[in-house]
Design a protein around this motif. Structure first.
Motif, short mmCIF file in Angstrom:
data_model
loop_
_atom_site.label_atom_id
_atom_site.label_comp_id
_atom_site.label_asym_id
_atom_site.label_seq_id
_atom_site.Cartn_x
_atom_site.Cartn_y
_atom_site.Cartn_z
N ASN A 83 0.86 -1.18 0.00
CA ASN A 83 0.00 0.00 0.00
C ASN A 83 0.89 1.23 0.00
O ASN A 83 1.63 1.47 0.96
CB ASN A 83 -0.91 0.00 1.23
CG ASN A 83 -1.88 1.18 1.25
OD1 ASN A 83 -1.83 2.06 0.39
ND2 ASN A 83 -2.76 1.20 2.22
N THR A 84 0.85 1.99 -1.07
CA THR A 84 1.69 3.19 -1.18
C THR A 84 1.13 4.35 -0.37
O THR A 84 1.83 5.35 -0.17
CB THR A 84 1.80 3.64 -2.64
OG1 THR A 84 0.50 4.03 -3.11
CG2 THR A 84 2.34 2.51 -3.52
N GLY A 85 -0.12 4.25 0.08
CA GLY A 85 -0.77 5.35 0.78
C GLY A 85 -1.52 6.29 -0.13
O GLY A 85 -2.35 7.08 0.32
N ALA A 86 -1.25 6.20 -1.43
CA ALA A 86 -1.93 7.07 -2.40
C ALA A 86 -3.31 6.52 -2.72
O ALA A 86 -3.58 5.32 -2.60
CB ALA A 86 -1.11 7.19 -3.67
N ALA A 87 -4.20 7.43 -3.11
CA ALA A 87 -5.55 7.04 -3.53
C ALA A 87 -5.93 7.85 -4.76
O ALA A 87 -5.51 8.99 -4.92
CB ALA A 87 -6.56 7.28 -2.41
N VAL A 88 -6.74 7.24 -5.62
CA VAL A 88 -7.22 7.91 -6.83
C VAL A 88 -8.73 7.71 -6.92
O VAL A 88 -9.22 6.59 -6.85
CB VAL A 88 -6.55 7.36 -8.10
CG1 VAL A 88 -7.22 7.92 -9.35
CG2 VAL A 88 -5.06 7.69 -8.11
N ILE A 89 -9.45 8.83 -7.06
CA ILE A 89 -10.89 8.78 -7.31
C ILE A 89 -11.09 8.79 -8.82
O ILE A 89 -10.59 9.68 -9.51
CB ILE A 89 -11.61 9.97 -6.66
CG1 ILE A 89 -11.33 9.99 -5.15
CG2 ILE A 89 -13.11 9.90 -6.93
CD1 ILE A 89 -11.79 11.26 -4.46
N VAL A 90 -11.79 7.79 -9.34
CA VAL A 90 -11.93 7.60 -10.78
C VAL A 90 -13.31 8.07 -11.24
O VAL A 90 -14.33 7.68 -10.67
CB VAL A 90 -11.71 6.12 -11.15
CG1 VAL A 90 -12.03 5.87 -12.63
CG2 VAL A 90 -10.27 5.72 -10.85
#
Length: 315
Positions: A83-90
């Protein structure tokens, strides 16, 4: 593969026009509004109506269209492995009329979770929730209130508010969208203030993305294809606009490459970090499905860019 099997089962067990979209087993849809939905409109047909579009195959496969969304939701896809900690809302595309829910939605989440990024798939309101072509009236329509932007802003605040619960770094939350969804990326990137009345603690969080990826965006000029000389005035690029990645095919027959060129010029003028990739061929609405065209290898370019911007560990 799990998403494909679920879709096949849905279409086997139910009438294609009557089935309502649900995520694959193991994922849960969450409503983004706790009570009354702002500026709500009645559905124009069966809620979340699904249609498998087989008349125009993408990379040899049909794609899933979802229509008549009046109750927007988000679905969380946790990283697979690290888990890189990043998140993306698509934000899936679909002309603000429908949503390309697998082609530009669940298939994107499959890729992002493999590279250690939490994917949040937004099923935003359609139709008429942003600038769109009204088929019945044969004209372009710009709604007074872009309800898709309300949904996007609300979702970003919710993800920040629950970042610790979902093992997300609240300073590494970005957005990614295609076509109309690409326009929605530009809209949320240039509207740091909410366009709805706050409803709870989640709306006290910033609704500005930390980074943005916009792919073959639509509606970026002052008057669609009639005038490609100026940026859409509702896209107000400024110092708070996040670092942005742009991708477009020069032979796109739906959203001309000038849309990305105009946005790139505005970002550059405002000293916003921007990376743009243009390809000679590729057309429109190819999603992540690989074809003979080099542009469909874009996920590797985005992964590298995320590494160089510090959103995920570099290779």
């Amino acid at each position: 593969m799990k998403n494909i099997l679920y879709i096949v089962a849905a279409f086997t067990c139910a009438n294609v026009q009557a089935a309502a979209w649900q995520p694959a087993i193991g994922h849960t849809q969450l409503p983004i509004w706790p009570g009354a939905i702002p500026d709500a409109k009645p559905a124009t047909g069966p809620e979340d109506e699904m249609t498998l579009r087989e008349e125009k195959l993408i990379a040899g496969k049909p794609w899933l269209e979802v229509a008549n969304v009046t109750r927007p939701t988000m679905t969380i896809y946790a990283p697979k492995g690290r888990n890189t900690g990043a998140a993306v809302i698509v934000f899936p595309g679909g002309g603000y009329r429908v949503l390309a829910m697998d082609l530009e939605g669940t298939e994107v989440c499959d890729w992002l979770t493999l590279i250690g990024v939490t994917c949040v798939l937004l099923k935003y309101r359609v139709p008429g929730s942003g600038p769109h072509w009204d088929i019945a009236r044969n004209m372009r329509v710009i709604p007074k209130i872009p309800t898709a932007l309300q949904d996007a802003q609300r979702t970003l605040g919710l993800v920040r508010h629950r970042a610790a619960e979902w093992n997300i770094d609240p300073h590494k939350i970005g957005v990614l969208g295609f076509s109309a969804g690409g326009h929605l990326v530009a809209s949320i990137s240039t509207h740091p203030k909410r366009i709805y009345t706050p409803v709870d603690k989640a709306d006290e969080e910033s609704c500005r993305p930390d980074f943005a990826v916009t792919l073959y965006p639509g509606h970026m000029s002052v008057n669609y294809k009639a005038d490609l000389s100026k940026l859409n005035p509702t896209i107000r690029v400024g110092s708070q606009t996040p670092p942005t990645f742009l991708l477009h095919a020069q032979d796109d027959p739906v959203d001309p490459v000038e849309f990305s060129l105009l946005y790139h010029a505005a970002l550059k003028k405002a000293d916003v970090p921007v990376e743009m990739h243009l390809f000679a061929q590729g057309g429109h609405a190819f999603g992540l499905r690989p074809t003979k065209f080099p542009i469909t290898k874009w996920p590797a370019l985005v992964e590298t860019w995320l590494g160089t911007t510090g959103m995920i560990p570099g290779k």
